[in-house]
Design a protein around this motif. Structure first.
Motif, PDB file in Angstrom:
ATOM      1  N   LEU A  64     -20.999 -10.892  -5.790  1.00 34.08           N
ATOM      2  CA  LEU A  64     -20.287 -11.653  -5.080  1.00 34.08           C
ATOM      3  C   LEU A  64     -19.417 -10.610  -3.837  1.00 34.08           C
ATOM      4  N   LEU A  65     -19.758  -9.447  -3.835  1.00 36.27           N
ATOM      5  CA  LEU A  65     -19.023  -8.648  -2.915  1.00 36.27           C
ATOM      6  C   LEU A  65     -19.617  -8.740  -1.526  1.00 36.27           C
ATOM      7  N   PRO A  66     -18.890  -8.961  -0.468  1.00 36.72           N
ATOM      8  CA  PRO A  66     -19.452  -9.070   0.792  1.00 36.72           C
ATOM      9  C   PRO A  66     -20.197  -7.741   1.382  1.00 36.72           C
ATOM     10  N   GLU A  67     -21.220  -7.613   2.095  1.00 31.91           N
ATOM     11  CA  GLU A  67     -21.765  -6.295   2.298  1.00 31.91           C
ATOM     12  C   GLU A  67     -20.933  -5.553   3.254  1.00 31.91           C
ATOM     13  N   THR A  68     -20.005  -6.408   3.737  1.00 32.07           N
ATOM     14  CA  THR A  68     -18.846  -5.295   4.683  1.00 32.07           C
ATOM     15  C   THR A  68     -17.657  -4.856   3.791  1.00 32.07           C
ATOM     16  N   SER A  69     -17.618  -5.121   2.346  1.00 34.19           N
ATOM     17  CA  SER A  69     -16.695  -4.916   1.676  1.00 34.19           C
ATOM     18  C   SER A  69     -16.274  -3.155   1.709  1.00 34.19           C
ATOM     19  N   TRP A  70     -15.252  -2.854   1.730  1.00 35.05           N
ATOM     20  CA  TRP A  70     -14.751  -1.593   1.449  1.00 35.05           C
ATOM     21  C   TRP A  70     -15.347  -0.919   0.066  1.00 35.05           C
ATOM     22  N   LEU A  71     -15.409  -1.538  -0.889  1.00 31.92           N
ATOM     23  CA  LEU A  71     -15.960  -0.943  -2.163  1.00 31.92           C
ATOM     24  C   LEU A  71     -17.570  -0.773  -1.955  1.00 31.92           C
ATOM     25  N   ARG A  72     -18.209  -1.169  -1.217  1.00 32.68           N
ATOM     26  CA  ARG A  72     -19.452  -0.923  -1.089  1.00 32.68           C
ATOM     27  C   ARG A  72     -19.656   0.501  -0.214  1.00 32.68           C
ATOM     28  N   HIS A  73     -18.744   1.023   0.375  1.00 31.97           N
ATOM     29  CA  HIS A  73     -18.841   2.202   1.168  1.00 31.97           C
ATOM     30  C   HIS A  73     -18.353   3.572  -0.038  1.00 31.97           C
ATOM     31  N   SER A  74     -19.119   4.428   0.105  1.00 30.31           N
ATOM     32  CA  SER A  74     -18.845   5.856  -0.700  1.00 30.31           C
ATOM     33  C   SER A  74     -17.475   6.354  -0.200  1.00 30.31           C
ATOM     34  N   ALA A  75     -17.190   6.415   1.049  1.00 30.17           N
ATOM     35  CA  ALA A  75     -16.078   7.013   1.401  1.00 30.17           C
ATOM     36  C   ALA A  75     -14.648   6.336   1.012  1.00 30.17           C
ATOM     37  N   HIS A  76     -14.699   4.905   0.718  1.00 22.95           N
ATOM     38  CA  HIS A  76     -13.661   4.322   0.246  1.00 22.95           C
ATOM     39  C   HIS A  76     -13.416   4.734  -1.242  1.00 22.95           C
ATOM     40  N   ARG A  77     -14.650   4.697  -2.013  1.00 22.79           N
ATOM     41  CA  ARG A  77     -14.641   4.875  -3.431  1.00 22.79           C
ATOM     42  C   ARG A  77     -14.273   6.348  -3.661  1.00 22.79           C
ATOM     43  N   SER A  78     -14.439   7.225  -2.656  1.00 24.65           N
ATOM     44  CA  SER A  78     -14.119   8.728  -2.664  1.00 24.65           C
ATOM     45  C   SER A  78     -12.674   8.690  -2.273  1.00 24.65           C
ATOM     46  N   TRP A  79     -11.900   8.081  -1.409  1.00 19.02           N
ATOM     47  CA  TRP A  79     -10.781   8.021  -1.051  1.00 19.02           C
ATOM     48  C   TRP A  79     -10.048   7.615  -2.374  1.00 19.02           C
ATOM     49  N   LEU A  80     -10.126   6.472  -2.920  1.00 21.92           N
ATOM     50  CA  LEU A  80      -9.618   6.088  -4.175  1.00 21.92           C
ATOM     51  C   LEU A  80      -9.625   7.151  -5.342  1.00 21.92           C
ATOM     52  N   GLU A  81     -10.869   7.864  -5.484  1.00 28.40           N
ATOM     53  CA  GLU A  81     -10.726   8.949  -6.482  1.00 28.40           C
ATOM     54  C   GLU A  81      -9.921  10.193  -6.162  1.00 28.40           C
ATOM     55  N   ALA A  82      -9.753  10.630  -4.773  1.00 29.01           N
ATOM     56  CA  ALA A  82      -8.828  11.466  -4.370  1.00 29.01           C
ATOM     57  C   ALA A  82      -7.252  11.211  -4.793  1.00 29.01           C
ATOM     58  N   GLN A  83      -7.203  10.043  -4.354  1.00 28.86           N
ATOM     59  CA  GLN A  83      -5.585   9.523  -4.520  1.00 28.86           C
ATOM     60  C   GLN A  83      -5.298   9.351  -6.198  1.00 28.86           C
ATOM     61  N   GLY A  84      -6.303   9.088  -6.875  1.00 27.11           N
ATOM     62  CA  GLY A  84      -5.991   9.162  -8.367  1.00 27.11           C
ATOM     63  C   GLY A  84      -5.698  10.607  -8.847  1.00 27.11           C
TER      64      GLY A  84
END
Length: 419
Positions: A9-29
């Motif tokens: 169900l995640l759209p192809e354009t979702s931020w969660l499909r991008h490794s950069a966004h996931r890396s950003w979340l990880e860095a913030q955590g």
């Protein structure tokens, strides 16, 4: 990357499909985890000031200690070095100097040893114990056994299907109050206990709490969430009218709680589907309705970006501060609704909220996030002083990459490091 119950169900354009966004979340955590280590004290964890330091007269706080145990347990499950010792330190504090050895249970801390025993704190102690058990922390099972016993013996009302609010230190003088906030966090507690203990009783309790507060109370108030009731379930409309900036029980209603209840309601649905293949049909639409009223009444309600703290019964702003936890819970609700439905509207809100957090709340000089800001983004302390503990902000950095069920700790354990 997608939710186990809705894997496509995640759209192809979702931020969660991008490794950069996931890396950003990880860095913030990771940044939040590092900053918060300064809260460690000999007998638990205490509050940090704006610079990330303990004040000279700081004392251990039981709620902060429990929430830090939970957060660092999530980090330990991901393999973050240094997290496990923080968990074990907190577990020993909750079993030792922070625990009432005479009557059982926990008060706010050593500075208030004969204070009231609150369901709000109880929920976090049990949540912390369940998370600590998942990493095999020393004495975590003892803490979990004690927390479950206290919940069953004193706080859970089987007749009402909710948590009783508070008692005197010796379990006398039950408070004439039923609160949405403590029961909201107790829903999270119940979901975690259901996963860790494999006892379906806790899942049934989570559903009963959500039925009472979301489907019945919020449903009869246009999917706003009334917060304050007496023990006979009379709504207390004037409760704390003279304390509009109260940190836990402010006057009126709290849009941040609308969205927090929203994603917890989704998690109850997911847990039921995972366990039995069936769930009440109202859970998803009620969760969606709560999110919509939360955004409608809270986001930029005074013409400025961000989600404000409280509104009155006519849905007008009361306290216009933007608390960090409100934005964190709104982001979590948006992404969970996206995972559940695939609707692009939730992706838009997820991005909007994180843009606001990044540009307004993340303190790149002092560390962590500002606990609250005014409508113009200037840090303030009308509700909360100093920097917040890990709980809300850290969970918002890992919830996006985990399924709706099981609960966060068990999800990390079952899926491995989420990033």
């Amino acid at each position: 990357m997608t939710d186990l119950l809705s894997p496509f169900l995640l759209p192809e354009t979702s931020w969660l499909r991008h490794s950069a966004h996931r890396s950003w979340l990880e860095a913030q955590g990771r940044r939040l985890l590092d900053f918060s280590k300064a809260a460690k004290m000999p007998d638990g964890f205490g509050p940090l000031d704006d610079e990330g330091r303990l004040s000279p007269d700081a004392t251990p706080d039981s709620t902060i200690t429990a929430r830090m145990v939970h957060a660092y347990a999530l980090a330990a499950l991901q393999g973050v070095p240094g997290a496990r010792p923080m968990v074990e330190h907190g577990v020993q504090a909750l079993l030792g100097p922070l625990r009432d050895t005479e009557h059982g249970g926990w008060t706010a801390g050593p500075s208030d040893p004969r204070g009231r025993k609150q369901a709000y704190l109880q929920a976090f102690v049990a949540l912390a114990a369940s998370s600590a058990v998942l990493i095999g922390a020393k004495d975590a099972r003892e803490l979990l056994k004690e927390a479950i016993a206290i919940t069953n013996d004193h706080f859970w009302s089987e007749e009402e299907g909710v948590m009783r609010e508070s008692f005197a230190f010796d379990w006398s003088d039950e408070e004439n109050y039923r609160g949405a906030n403590s029961n909201m966090h107790s829903t999270e507690m119940c979901l975690a206990l259901a996963d860790v203990t494999r006892d379906r009783t806790w899942l049934n309790r989570a559903l009963r709490i959500v039925t009472r507060f979301v489907h019945e109370n919020a449903g009869s108030h246009g999917f706003t969430m009334p917060e304050h009731f007496d023990r006979h379930w009379n709504l207390l409309r004037d409760y704390h009218r003279d304390q509009p900036t109260h940190a836990l029980r402010p006057f009126g209603m709290t849009p941040g709680h609308f969205v927090e209840w929203s994603h917890l309601t989704l998690k109850v649905e997911a847990a039921l589907l995972r366990a039995t293949g069936e769930a009440p049909g109202w859970l998803l639409p009620d969760a969606q309705a709560l999110f919509e009223t939360g955004i409608e009444t809270g986001w930029a309600a005074d013409g400025k970006p961000g989600m404000l703290y409280t509104i009155d019964w006519e849905r007008r702003p009361v306290v216009d501060r933007r608390a960090h936890w409100v934005q964190a819970e709104a982001a979590t609700a948006a992404i969970n609704l996206l995972k559940r439905t695939g609707h692009g509207r939730y992706e838009k809100w997820y991005r909007t909220i994180w843009d606001y957090i990044d540009n307004t709340l993340i303190d790149r000089e002092g560390g962590s996030w500002f606990n609250e800001v005014g409508p113009d983004g200037t840090p303030s302390e009308e509700i909360y002083a100093g920097k917040a503990d890990l709980y809300h902000a850290y969970q918002s950095t890992i919830a996006p990459v985990l399924p709706l069920s099981p609960s966060l700790g068990t999800a990390v354990l079952e899926t491995g490091a989420p990033f």
